[in-house]
Design an enzyme around this catalytic site. Structure first.
Site, PDB file in Angstrom:
ATOM      1  CB  SER A 136     -13.674  28.975  45.560  1.00  0.00           C
ATOM      2  OG  SER A 136     -12.428  28.335  45.664  1.00  0.00           O
ATOM      3  CE  LYS A 162     -12.486  27.016  42.662  1.00  0.00           C
ATOM      4  NZ  LYS A 162     -11.850  27.853  41.624  1.00  0.00           N
ATOM      5  CE  LYS A 164      -8.873  27.337  45.450  1.00  0.00           C
ATOM      6  NZ  LYS A 164      -8.421  27.722  44.102  1.00  0.00           N
ATOM      7  CG  ASP A 189      -8.704  25.008  41.779  1.00  0.00           C
ATOM      8  OD1 ASP A 189      -7.812  24.582  41.025  1.00  0.00           O
ATOM      9  OD2 ASP A 189      -8.864  26.219  42.019  1.00  0.00           O
ATOM     10  CD  GLU A 214     -10.083  25.831  38.519  1.00  0.00           C
ATOM     11  OE1 GLU A 214      -9.705  26.975  38.224  1.00  0.00           O
ATOM     12  OE2 GLU A 214     -10.955  25.601  39.395  1.00  0.00           O
ATOM     13  CG  ASP A 239      -7.259  28.820  36.745  1.00  0.00           C
ATOM     14  OD1 ASP A 239      -7.093  29.883  36.143  1.00  0.00           O
ATOM     15  OD2 ASP A 239      -7.376  28.765  37.990  1.00  0.00           O
ATOM     16  CE  LYS A 263      -9.196  31.992  38.379  1.00  0.00           C
ATOM     17  NZ  LYS A 263      -8.117  31.365  39.174  1.00  0.00           N
ATOM     18  N   GLY A 291     -12.550  33.152  40.041  1.00  0.00           N
ATOM     19  CA  GLY A 291     -12.390  34.292  40.933  1.00  0.00           C
ATOM     20  C   GLY A 291     -10.961  34.432  41.425  1.00  0.00           C
TER      21      GLY A 291
END
Length: 371
Positions: A136, A162, A164, A189, A214, A239, A263, A291
């Site tokens: 990430s 991934k 952000k 994400d 996400e 998520d 998670k 994570g």
């Protein structure tokens, strides 16, 4: 399983690099280590993943401490535990506070596996001997810096990148990534950064051949995600919206998304994770393990859960050295060619490094079972 004592340790570790998302930037990681010691001398370990302030969900590290000390530990001390599933049964009338529950649940699962002399992965039904590793990448200071980081991660062999995103750091950034890396497995994400009004804009995500986007909408939403999924070819991954197997059932029923990020801390522990895994398997919903900037104990639990069959997409369980100068386990989590080996030794498969734990501990409290 007879509990002798439970020890809480309030920990603080500095991240190697600040981690920025649409909701904030973290430079240090505060968390609680939970050690459950049985009367036969074995210890099981768990770790909380909440932030100091409620930017991911409503729990914080200090509310975790309160719940554990004043409510969950006393209740657990008065519960007969034959199997780790008994922990979630004991807590079923206590609403929310999934992360605090998960830390105790994880410690009991670790202890249970050690008492059985088997790995945690085997105890929960894991089938893999290694897991694929994704990474990430937080929001960077510049596009150039982001591309340099991605190049480094691709070179190291990560199986999925991934990134952000947030308004102002999204379409143009994805366009730049795809120009530089046209074929890497890539996902975005959003951490709840968009609203229903952004649907026309978010449809542009279909131009980038993403594995998924996400959690674009609110942390407690299922309905608006379903509306967006009807407009997108890109799969939505849920998520923050998922806390229980019931949340997953409802999401599947109205097609709020096509992928689930699990998670352990967010859903209240391994027992609830196994229920979610079963339901997703039955409905052909792919899963991966997210994570929460875990230290070694939490990372070890993530490795075990990812060994389950329906975790078919690379997760966020990067090696220890991606986040920390020194981790609190021996050996540290390492990666080879984009894979992490699943431990086969009893329990989580990593030994707590007590010297490092003491270095990073701010304070502790021990609770004895007098029953």
């Amino acid at each position: 399983m007879e509990i002798k004592s439970i020890k809480l340790r309030f920990m603080r570790m500095s991240l190697l690099h600040p981690f920025k998302t649409s909701v904030g930037t973290l430079t240090d990681k505060d968390f609680i280590l939970v050690e459950v010691k049985s009367k036969n001398g074995l210890s099981g370990w768990g770790e909380t993943v909440s932030d100091p302030i409620p930017i991911y969900h409503e729990e914080t590290v200090k509310t975790n401490w309160h719940l554990l000390k004043d409510i969950l530990i006393p209740k657990l001390m008065n519960t007969e535990i034959q199997h780790p599933d008994d922990v979630s049964k004991a807590f079923k009338d206590l609403r929310g506070n999934y992360n605090a529950k998960a830390a105790l649940d994880g410690a009991i699962w670790d202890l249970y596996a050690k008492e059985k002399g088997i790995s945690l992965a085997k105890a929960i039904g894991g089938v893999k001997d290694r897991i694929e590793v994704g990474v990430s990448v937080g929001i960077q200071k510049s596009e150039k810096e982001l591309l340099q980081k991605i190049e480094g991660f691709v070179t190291k062999g990560y199986k999925r990148i991934k990134v952000k995103i947030m308004p102002g750091w999204d379409i143009n950034i994805l366009k730049a990534i795809r120009k530089e890396f046209p074929r890497i497995p890539l996902m975005a994400d959003a951490n709840c950064a968009y609203t229903i009004d952004d649907i026309p804009y978010l449809k542009k995500l279909d131009d980038f051949d993403l594995m998924m986007v996400e959690q674009p909408f609110a942390y407690d939403d299922l309905i608006d995600h379903a509306r967006l999924q009807k407009e997108l070819n890109t799969p939505i991954c849920l998520d923050e919206s998922i806390h229980t197997v019931e949340d997953v059932r409802k999401a599947i029923e109205i097609t709020s998304g096509k992928i689930i990020n699990l998670k352990i801390g967010r859903v209240g522990g391994i027992t609830e994770s196994l229920k979610i895994h079963k339901l997703c398997t039955e409905n052909n919903i792919p899963m991966w393990c997210g994570g929460m900037l875990e230290a070694g104990i939490g990372r070890a639990h993530n490795i075990a859960i990812t060994s389950l069959a329906n975790f078919t997409l690379p997760g966020d369980t990067a090696p220890s050295s991606h986040y920390w100068r020194e981790d609190i386990i021996t050996p540290e989590v390492t990666m080879k060619d984009g894979y992490i080996e699943v431990p086969t030794t009893p329990g989580i498969g990593f030994e707590p490094n007590h010297e490092k734990i003491e270095d990073f501990m701010l304070y502790s409290e021990t609770f004895h079972n007098h029953n």
